[in-house]
Scaffold this active site. Sequence first.
Site, mmCIF file in Angstrom:
data_model
loop_
_atom_site.group_PDB
_atom_site.id
_atom_site.type_symbol
_atom_site.label_atom_id
_atom_site.label_comp_id
_atom_site.label_asym_id
_atom_site.label_seq_id
_atom_site.Cartn_x
_atom_site.Cartn_y
_atom_site.Cartn_z
ATOM 1 N N HIS A 1 0.931 -1.230 -0.105
ATOM 2 C CA HIS A 1 -0.021 0.126 -0.079
ATOM 3 C C HIS A 1 0.999 1.107 -0.040
ATOM 4 O O HIS A 1 1.700 1.412 0.845
ATOM 5 C CB HIS A 1 -0.747 0.124 1.143
ATOM 6 C CG HIS A 1 -1.863 -1.023 1.203
ATOM 7 N ND1 HIS A 1 -2.256 -2.022 2.541
ATOM 8 C CD2 HIS A 1 -2.676 -1.529 0.196
ATOM 9 C CE1 HIS A 1 -2.896 -2.898 2.094
ATOM 10 N NE2 HIS A 1 -3.616 -2.577 0.595
ATOM 11 N N GLU A 49 1.724 3.498 2.981
ATOM 12 C CA GLU A 49 2.305 3.045 4.296
ATOM 13 C C GLU A 49 3.933 3.213 4.377
ATOM 14 O O GLU A 49 4.443 2.260 4.283
ATOM 15 C CB GLU A 49 1.646 1.763 4.442
ATOM 16 C CG GLU A 49 0.117 1.627 4.453
ATOM 17 C CD GLU A 49 -0.453 0.274 4.510
ATOM 18 O OE1 GLU A 49 -1.799 0.295 4.511
ATOM 19 O OE2 GLU A 49 0.401 -0.689 4.632
ATOM 20 N N HIS A 56 3.432 -3.416 6.979
ATOM 21 C CA HIS A 56 2.105 -2.558 6.683
ATOM 22 C C HIS A 56 2.099 -1.700 7.738
ATOM 23 O O HIS A 56 2.532 -1.905 8.808
ATOM 24 C CB HIS A 56 0.995 -3.273 6.354
ATOM 25 C CG HIS A 56 0.941 -4.096 5.184
ATOM 26 N ND1 HIS A 56 -0.254 -3.618 4.100
ATOM 27 C CD2 HIS A 56 1.316 -5.102 4.834
ATOM 28 C CE1 HIS A 56 0.057 -4.499 2.979
ATOM 29 N NE2 HIS A 56 0.811 -5.419 3.413
ATOM 30 N N GLU A 64 1.286 -5.598 10.739
ATOM 31 C CA GLU A 64 0.865 -4.402 10.865
ATOM 32 C C GLU A 64 1.535 -3.520 11.845
ATOM 33 O O GLU A 64 1.473 -3.892 13.025
ATOM 34 C CB GLU A 64 -0.690 -4.399 11.274
ATOM 35 C CG GLU A 64 -1.496 -4.877 10.068
ATOM 36 C CD GLU A 64 -1.827 -3.872 8.802
ATOM 37 O OE1 GLU A 64 -1.218 -2.976 8.856
ATOM 38 O OE2 GLU A 64 -2.366 -4.455 7.739
HETATM 39 ZN ZN LIG Z 1 -1.366 -2.065 4.055
#
Ligand SMILES: [Zn+2]
Length: 351
Positions: free
Chosen positions: A71, A74, A167, A231
């Site tokens: 992404h 990020e 991420h 994450e």
């Molecule tokens: Zn992500």
Amino acid sequence: MIRPYLTLYLVETMTILNNDFLAATLANQDKMAPFQFEFPSGTGFVEGTGILRLEPKQDASISLVLSVGVHGNETGPIELVNQLVMSILDGRISLSVRLLVLIGNPVAANKATRFCEVNLNRLFSGAWKNYDGFEAKRAQRLEKAISDFYSQAKEGATQTRLHYDLHTAIRGSMHEKFVVYPFVENAIYNQQQLAFLAASGIDAVLLSHQSTTTFSYYSYATHGAHAFTVELGKVQPFGENDLSNFAALEDSLSLLLENGVLAQASMSEMRIFTVLDSLVKDDDSYKLGIEADVKNFTQFEQGYRLAYSEKSEYLVQQTGDAIVFPNTNLPIGQRAGLMVRPVALGDLKLN
Ligand SMILES: [Zn+2]
């Protein structure tokens, strides 16, 4: 008189300027011509835009993929991994594992956006075949980079295949740093990996309930890698990340890169959740019964009307069930959130 000049020119172009792979990638988002170069502990191969393979001089038993920026906005993990790459290239870290670094979506990163046309992290395991455009091509290219990388390991040596896809989340979280453990058929989870994640500052683990088209699931299912979506906190723009937030992960990755060792810590503080259901946006009228800024892992009472549309509603099944990744700003048919339930570490089957 021409030859010395030419030689100098070639040498100058065959390096990553200032060892800054991120800057080189962002400056060449559409095309990076492949080249090879030497660094103090090995040989590097730029294989295309945002694709960097580093082979150590010494024999290695670990093939490690670190992917970031799948992404584009990020940025924190991108900066973290870029710093580790700089340390390797300038000799502060002596590399002892095979390493593939992937900057997933440089075009979106340049636009400071999550993606351009389609969410790249839904396009793996061949799902890119159903789409056109930049992200579909990129998913295909990233799959090839991983296939090539794992197959290029020296024959004979047993290789541990690892892939950490890093991420940051759109929203805050009751557990700031957590991983998604890909769906595993037999529900047996790897103790060494979980202890490594605990040592890396990961607070919680989400056990997936089904196969998906995410990047980490691809590496697990297609290549037998230990693979995780990691994450690491909330999205920030480039330059506004406090990388000290990632200190534990940076330490454990440095140890892994330099010594081929997976740091281990007690898992007793780590919370484990299983996924119960996917909330799927089934209509334009679909809404979630939560505040816009609700944190990941917020828990609810039994019977709470968590999602509703003209076609359906979702009531919380059991007090303590929690929501992760809520998002209704997406097309009909896509995932608007995951419902998860805490489980005791002692109830997991580990190997
Ligand atoms: Zn992500």
